[in-house]
Design an enzyme around this catalytic site. Structure first.
Site, short mmCIF file in Angstrom:
data_model
loop_
_atom_site.label_atom_id
_atom_site.label_comp_id
_atom_site.label_asym_id
_atom_site.label_seq_id
_atom_site.Cartn_x
_atom_site.Cartn_y
_atom_site.Cartn_z
N LYS A 116 0.59 -0.97 0.24
CA LYS A 116 0.03 0.16 -0.21
C LYS A 116 1.07 1.07 -0.03
O LYS A 116 1.13 1.89 -1.19
CB LYS A 116 -0.90 0.05 0.79
CG LYS A 116 -1.35 1.41 1.79
CD LYS A 116 -2.35 1.35 3.07
CE LYS A 116 -2.76 2.29 3.42
NZ LYS A 116 -1.35 3.23 4.39
N ASN A 117 1.67 1.30 1.04
CA ASN A 117 2.57 2.69 1.66
C ASN A 117 3.56 2.74 -0.38
O ASN A 117 3.94 4.12 -0.17
CB ASN A 117 3.00 2.78 2.66
CG ASN A 117 2.36 2.77 3.46
OD1 ASN A 117 1.08 3.51 3.47
ND2 ASN A 117 2.65 2.78 5.45
N CYS A 172 -4.78 7.56 8.88
CA CYS A 172 -5.23 7.49 10.37
C CYS A 172 -4.64 8.25 11.75
O CYS A 172 -4.14 9.43 12.00
CB CYS A 172 -5.06 6.46 10.99
SG CYS A 172 -5.48 4.86 9.60
N ARG A 204 0.45 14.56 13.57
CA ARG A 204 0.61 14.93 11.92
C ARG A 204 1.18 15.89 11.13
O ARG A 204 0.94 15.68 10.31
CB ARG A 204 0.22 13.44 11.09
CG ARG A 204 -0.33 12.54 11.61
CD ARG A 204 -1.44 11.13 11.16
NE ARG A 204 -0.16 10.62 10.38
CZ ARG A 204 -0.89 9.53 9.79
NH1 ARG A 204 -1.75 9.05 9.65
NH2 ARG A 204 0.60 8.65 8.98
N ILE A 222 3.55 18.28 9.04
CA ILE A 222 4.36 17.74 7.28
C ILE A 222 5.54 19.40 7.39
O ILE A 222 5.84 19.67 6.11
CB ILE A 222 3.39 17.96 5.94
CG1 ILE A 222 2.68 19.69 6.34
CG2 ILE A 222 2.53 16.68 6.08
CD1 ILE A 222 1.75 19.56 4.74
N ASP A 223 5.94 19.44 8.43
CA ASP A 223 7.11 20.71 8.32
C ASP A 223 7.96 19.92 7.77
O ASP A 223 8.57 21.15 6.51
CB ASP A 223 6.90 21.33 9.98
CG ASP A 223 8.00 19.95 10.89
OD1 ASP A 223 7.12 19.38 11.05
OD2 ASP A 223 9.01 19.84 11.52
N ASP A 250 3.43 0.65 12.59
CA ASP A 250 2.25 0.04 11.72
C ASP A 250 2.02 -1.56 11.82
O ASP A 250 1.36 -1.90 11.52
CB ASP A 250 2.56 -0.31 10.17
CG ASP A 250 2.00 1.35 9.69
OD1 ASP A 250 2.28 2.58 10.82
OD2 ASP A 250 2.03 1.54 8.30
N ARG A 262 -9.11 0.37 3.51
CA ARG A 262 -7.69 0.82 3.15
C ARG A 262 -6.55 0.58 2.82
O ARG A 262 -6.01 0.78 1.66
CB ARG A 262 -7.52 2.78 4.14
CG ARG A 262 -8.22 3.44 3.98
CD ARG A 262 -8.52 4.72 5.07
NE ARG A 262 -6.83 4.92 5.00
CZ ARG A 262 -6.29 5.17 5.22
NH1 ARG A 262 -6.42 5.32 6.44
NH2 ARG A 262 -5.30 5.75 4.75
C1 UD1 Z 1 3.58 7.01 6.88
C2 UD1 Z 1 2.99 5.99 6.94
C3 UD1 Z 1 2.37 5.58 8.00
C4 UD1 Z 1 3.55 4.65 9.15
C5 UD1 Z 1 4.33 5.88 9.00
C6 UD1 Z 1 5.42 5.39 10.11
C7 UD1 Z 1 2.28 5.90 4.77
C8 UD1 Z 1 1.50 7.00 3.28
N1 UD1 Z 1 2.24 6.18 6.22
O1 UD1 Z 1 3.28 8.21 7.43
O2 UD1 Z 1 1.51 3.73 7.85
O3 UD1 Z 1 2.91 5.03 10.76
O4 UD1 Z 1 5.22 6.35 8.04
O5 UD1 Z 1 6.45 4.24 9.37
O6 UD1 Z 1 3.82 5.77 4.22
N2 UD1 Z 1 7.21 13.68 11.47
C9 UD1 Z 1 7.21 15.39 11.60
N3 UD1 Z 1 7.29 16.49 10.41
C10 UD1 Z 1 7.00 15.88 8.98
C11 UD1 Z 1 6.82 14.75 8.41
C12 UD1 Z 1 6.93 13.54 9.97
O7 UD1 Z 1 7.81 15.54 12.60
O8 UD1 Z 1 7.00 16.71 8.42
C13 UD1 Z 1 6.96 13.13 12.46
C14 UD1 Z 1 5.35 12.58 12.53
O9 UD1 Z 1 4.93 13.46 13.36
C15 UD1 Z 1 5.84 10.80 13.03
C16 UD1 Z 1 6.83 10.43 12.92
O10 UD1 Z 1 7.38 12.31 12.19
O11 UD1 Z 1 6.25 11.29 14.60
C17 UD1 Z 1 7.18 9.95 11.61
O12 UD1 Z 1 6.42 10.27 10.57
P1 UD1 Z 1 6.08 10.09 9.38
O13 UD1 Z 1 7.28 9.23 9.02
O14 UD1 Z 1 6.49 11.58 8.57
O15 UD1 Z 1 4.42 9.20 8.83
P2 UD1 Z 1 4.01 9.32 7.52
O16 UD1 Z 1 4.77 9.41 6.35
O17 UD1 Z 1 3.07 10.60 7.62
#
Ligand code: UD1
Length: 453
Positions: free
Chosen positions: A56-57, A151, A156, A158-159, A340, A432
């Site tokens: 999926k990812n 989820c 979450r 995206i900075d 996950d 999903r």
């Molecule tokens: C992806 C996966 C999700 C999985 C996660 C961690 C997809 C679609 N989803 O989510 O299933 O649980 O990886 O393996 O692939 N963070 C920040 N700033 C950012 C981005 C992330 O602080 O800009 C933090 C998040 O809050 C979290 C950590 O970094 O604590 C990891 O997040 P990230 O690896 O980005 O997760 P996703 O890509 O959202």
């Protein structure tokens, strides 16, 4: 008399029109209104063979990545799940033409993209919609995407994605539920991620593929799906090195190839879900079309629990002939234990012999499923990012709710091993990310059916 006849005729026409409109609305929305649940009769020892679908990812990143191509490419081993369907829908809204060749294979033509704004109602339905930002920005120098959904696992942010785009020279604005990124010119640069982030790593990689010069991203995530996205892009003519290590280097290219074919990597998390289902049910399951190397952190924990593993080239047999033993787990970025798989391993620990501790280091709110397991007789005390599992001898069936995608998969395992009947609600979360999950469990002997209320 003539006037009365005309009135009657009008009335009939109006009634017919009303009926047609109501019928249309009903047909249109009955999918949204239907309430589906899974009904599971325990207690089953799973045994047999299961085949894993594409990841999926990886798929939800590769589909938007096709926007970088001004041409046609064919994707194979794509899982048939709702996050993929909605990704395809969005690309079609932007002007892509998608032709399905079989259940898991489609051709996508991205030569006539006419919009760089993705519809908010669709992007809010899943997390990976944020990849549209990097892909559209890279090829069209403009992207407007509604805030991503996904989820609810805590904050979450995206900075790091935004920091990467800005360092490449884009202007990014977040307002009114939308993120807009634009640039006249993207210039390769050095980017250090403050947090190891899967999403930021892939998104910045996408944005940098067509930038001028070389981009180096340090402290990147190393998950198998990151390597898969890089492999896809390289197959299509990108010049990316180091995916799977701490540093990714992208030499910008002017254009990708206009034709190509790629097969998505097998799903690491679906593989782990069935490995843990085998242990929890003290069963014997052989999992096909998987990559055993991607499962190293889980496999070592399964052995520590007292279960057995046999690895082949692209399959794994997991069997367990006694109550699993307690283990402690800390979730970490790859190659650490995947967050996950945390709810699924939580089910095993809920019935393990002894007291186990899980420390969730990625998400601040990933123990919501423990409340549902406690309804089934588990004894779990979750506080913040730590949960203590006092193993009980058995679980009992109960009505429970899938609080998110992986929690839903975990509750299916719980229902399979519990005594009595479990009714699992909110299963749209599970759809999903898992293809035909109840059929796969049924094939392993589970008594599980989808009921439409
Ligand atoms: C992806 C996966 C999700 C999985 C996660 C961690 C997809 C679609 N989803 O989510 O299933 O649980 O990886 O393996 O692939 N963070 C920040 N700033 C950012 C981005 C992330 O602080 O800009 C933090 C998040 O809050 C979290 C950590 O970094 O604590 C990891 O997040 P990230 O690896 O980005 O997760 P996703 O890509 O959202």
């Amino acid at each position: 008399m003539a006037a009365l006849c005309a009135f009657k005729k009008h009335l009939v026409n109006i009634l017919f029109l009303c009926y047609s409109v109501f019928d249309l609305i009903y047909v249109q929305f009955k999918g949204e209104f239907k309430l589906e649940k899974l009904v599971i009769e325990g207690k089953t020892r799973l045994s047999g063979d299961v085949t894993i679908n594409g990841a999926k990812n990886a798929a939800v990143a590769i589909i938007p990545a096709t926007l970088l191509i001004d041409g046609i490419c064919t994707l194979d081993n794509v899982p048939n799940i709702s996050d993929v369907k909605i990704s395809c829908d969005i690309l079609e809204d932007l002007g892509a033409k998608i032709t399905w060749n079989s259940e898991h294979c489609f051709t996508i033509d991205t030569r006539n993209i006419h919009s760089t704004s993705a519809p908010i109602d669709k992007t809010s339905k899943f997390r990976a919609s944020y990849y549209l930002l990097g892909a559209l920005l890279s090829r069209f120098k403009h992207a407007e995407v509604g805030s991503p959904g996904g989820c609810k696992l805590g904050a979450r942010p995206i900075d790091q994605h935004i920091k990467g785009f800005e360092l490449l020279g884009a202007k990014v604005k977040v307002a009114q539920g939308k993120i807009t990124a634009s640039s006249k010119h993207l210039q390769g640069t050095s980017i250090y991620l403050d947090t190891v982030s899967v999403g930021a790593t892939i998104n910045i990689m996408l944005a940098a593929v067509l930038a001028d010069g070389t981009t180096t991203i340090e402290n990147v995530a190393k998950e198998p799906h990151i390597v898969d996205v890089a492999n896809f892009l390289n197959t299509m003519g990108a010049d990316i090195h180091g995916a799977g290590t701490d540093t990714i280097k992208i030499n910008g290219v002017r254009k990708l190839k206009s034709e190509g074919t790629y097969s998505v990597v097998p799903d690491q998390i679906e593989t782990g879900t069935f490995m843990l289902a085998a242990v929890a049910s003290q069963g014997d399951v052989t999992i096909h079309n998987c990559i055993p190397e991607h499962m190293a952190s889980l496999s070592s924990k399964i052995v520590e629990m007292g279960a057995n593993i046999e690895e082949f080239d692209d399959s794994i047999r997991v069997w367990c002939d006694k109550r699993p033993s307690k283990v402690n787990i800390k979730t970490l970025p790859y190659p650490g234990f995947p967050t996950d798989l945390q709810p699924q391993v939580g089910v095993v620990l809920s019935i393990a012999d002894g007291t186990s501790i899980i420390n969730e280091s990625i998400w601040e709110s990933r123990f919501q499923y423990t409340g549902e397991l406690n309804k089934m007789g588990a004894n779990i005390n979750a506080q913040g990012k730590t949960a203590i599992f006092e193993g009980v001898e058995k679980l009992s069936g109960a009505p429970v709710y899938a609080t998110d995608l992986r929690a839903g998969a975990a509750l299916i395992i719980a229902g399979v091993i519990a005594e009595g009947t479990t009714e699992l609600y909110n299963i749209e979360h599970i759809d999903r990310g898992y293809e035909s999950i109840e059929e796969k469990f049924r094939k392993l002997g589970a008594n599980i059916k989808r009921v439409n209320e």
